[in-house]
Design an enzyme around this catalytic site. Structure first.
Site, PDB file in Angstrom:
ATOM      1  N   TYR A  55       0.843  -1.199   0.000  1.00 31.95           N
ATOM      2  CA  TYR A  55       0.000   0.000   0.000  1.00 31.95           C
ATOM      3  C   TYR A  55       0.878   1.250   0.000  1.00 31.95           C
ATOM      4  O   TYR A  55       1.601   1.528   0.955  1.00 31.95           O
ATOM      5  CB  TYR A  55      -0.918   0.030   1.217  1.00 31.95           C
ATOM      6  N   GLY A 217     -24.032   4.463  -3.075  1.00 32.38           N
ATOM      7  CA  GLY A 217     -25.010   5.185  -3.891  1.00 32.38           C
ATOM      8  C   GLY A 217     -24.474   6.457  -4.508  1.00 32.38           C
ATOM      9  O   GLY A 217     -25.200   7.171  -5.203  1.00 32.38           O
TER      10      GLY A 217
END
Length: 324
Positions: A55, A217
């Site tokens: 990472y 969403g």
């Protein structure tokens, strides 16, 4: 926050974990935001903090190491890291004894600690004998570098083979976990990985339980300019879940959220968190405000009928031999 045992071990971790994949990456990263996330997470009762040597080419571990004891006591978190992926070499997977031990020592130095609580093989490496790789896990625990060991992104047969090998002889360190992607838009592990983990009592750590952000969403009406889908660095990571099938799943999640008076994020995260076999769902956030939105899912319990409806609308394709 509820603590759950990892596999058959006595090691317990919070059922929501904090992911650090984006820490130290990009011009918009702010170490103060990372510090606020770590504080917010632990104050909510979270214990599992997950990272990896790959990472940010080690930057995430460095940031985390600088924050431990300065922001949160090392003793209050369970550190999980991964090794086995190589970024700048022709060989992109390397789980040989030499590479893994060098990688683990480098991780410990960046993290500023003498041990990690969970060390995971980031990938399966077909070019290294399994016996060599698993013996390295034994050595890491025997030498005090790691307390527990696990896998990540391993298939069902790879998981079963590794677990069986470790159990075949007394004194070998058991495999306690397999960290794999799992969400309502990515249920591929239900074909073989999840059944293998359930059968062999291996805890599942679900990464990207929000479908790489899609299940919040935020992409229902386009791609916000400040979203990961619009960034050069993360665009490809998100785009595979912006098709019509995933859009239908997102709408079902949003409908359920409206009915329950909660957010789509809380619905999607709760669904994964409480799936059989899942020990912890690992979430990443851009800032503490986003993280608090995920932590709100701790108070959400989905009614059975909603769980079943979401399972139906997102069901993965199964055939032979899974349904034989």
């Amino acid at each position: 926050m509820e603590q759950r045992p990892l596999g058959l071990s006595g090691f317990e971790v919070s059922r929501l974990g904090l992911g650090t994949m984006t820490w130290g990456v990009g011009s918009d990263f702010d170490v103060d935001d990372a510090a606020a996330q770590l504080t917010t997470f632990t104050e909510a009762g979270g214990t599992l903090v997950d990272t990896a040597d790959i990472y940010g080419q080690g930057a995430a571990e460095t940031v985390l190491g600088e924050l431990l004891d300065k922001v949160v006591p090392r003793s209050e978190v369970h550190l999980s890291t991964k090794s086995g992926v190589v970024a700048r070499e022709p060989r992109h997977r390397n789980t040989s004894r030499g590479h893994l031990l060098r990688a683990l020592d480098a991780s410990l130095q960046r993290l500023g600690t003498d041990h990690v609580d969970l060390w995971q093989l980031h990938v399966h490496d077909p070019d290294t004998p399994m016996e060599e790789t698993l013996a390295t896990l034994d050595h890491a625990v025997a030498s005090g570098r790691a307390r527990y060991v696990g896998l990540s992104n391993h298939t069902g047969w790879q998981t079963g083979r590794a677990v069986a090998w470790q159990r075949a002889w007394p004194g070998r360190v058991p495999i306690t976990a397999n960290q794999v992607e799992y969400s309502l838009v990515q249920r591929g592990i239900e074909r073989e990985v999840l059944p293998a983990c359930l059968a062999m009592d291996v805890g599942v750590l679900a990464w990207s339980p929000l479908g790489r952000g899609v299940l919040t969403g935020k992409y229902r009406y386009g791609r916000p300019s400040d979203s990961r889908a619009s960034s050069p660095q993360w665009g490809r990571f998100v785009s595979s879940y912006l098709d019509d099938r995933c859009a239908g799943i997102v709408e079902a999640v949003a409908t359920a959220a409206d009915g329950l008076g909660v957010t789509p994020l809380e619905v999607a995260l709760s669904w994964v968190r409480d799936q059989p076999g899942v020990t912890s769902a690992v979430v990443g956030a851009r800032n503490a405000a986003q993280l608090r939105g995920a932590l709100a899912a701790e108070a959400v319990f989905l009614p059975p009928e909603i769980r079943l409806a979401l399972a139906d609308v997102s069901a993965p394709e199964l055939g032979y031999p899974e349904n034989h």
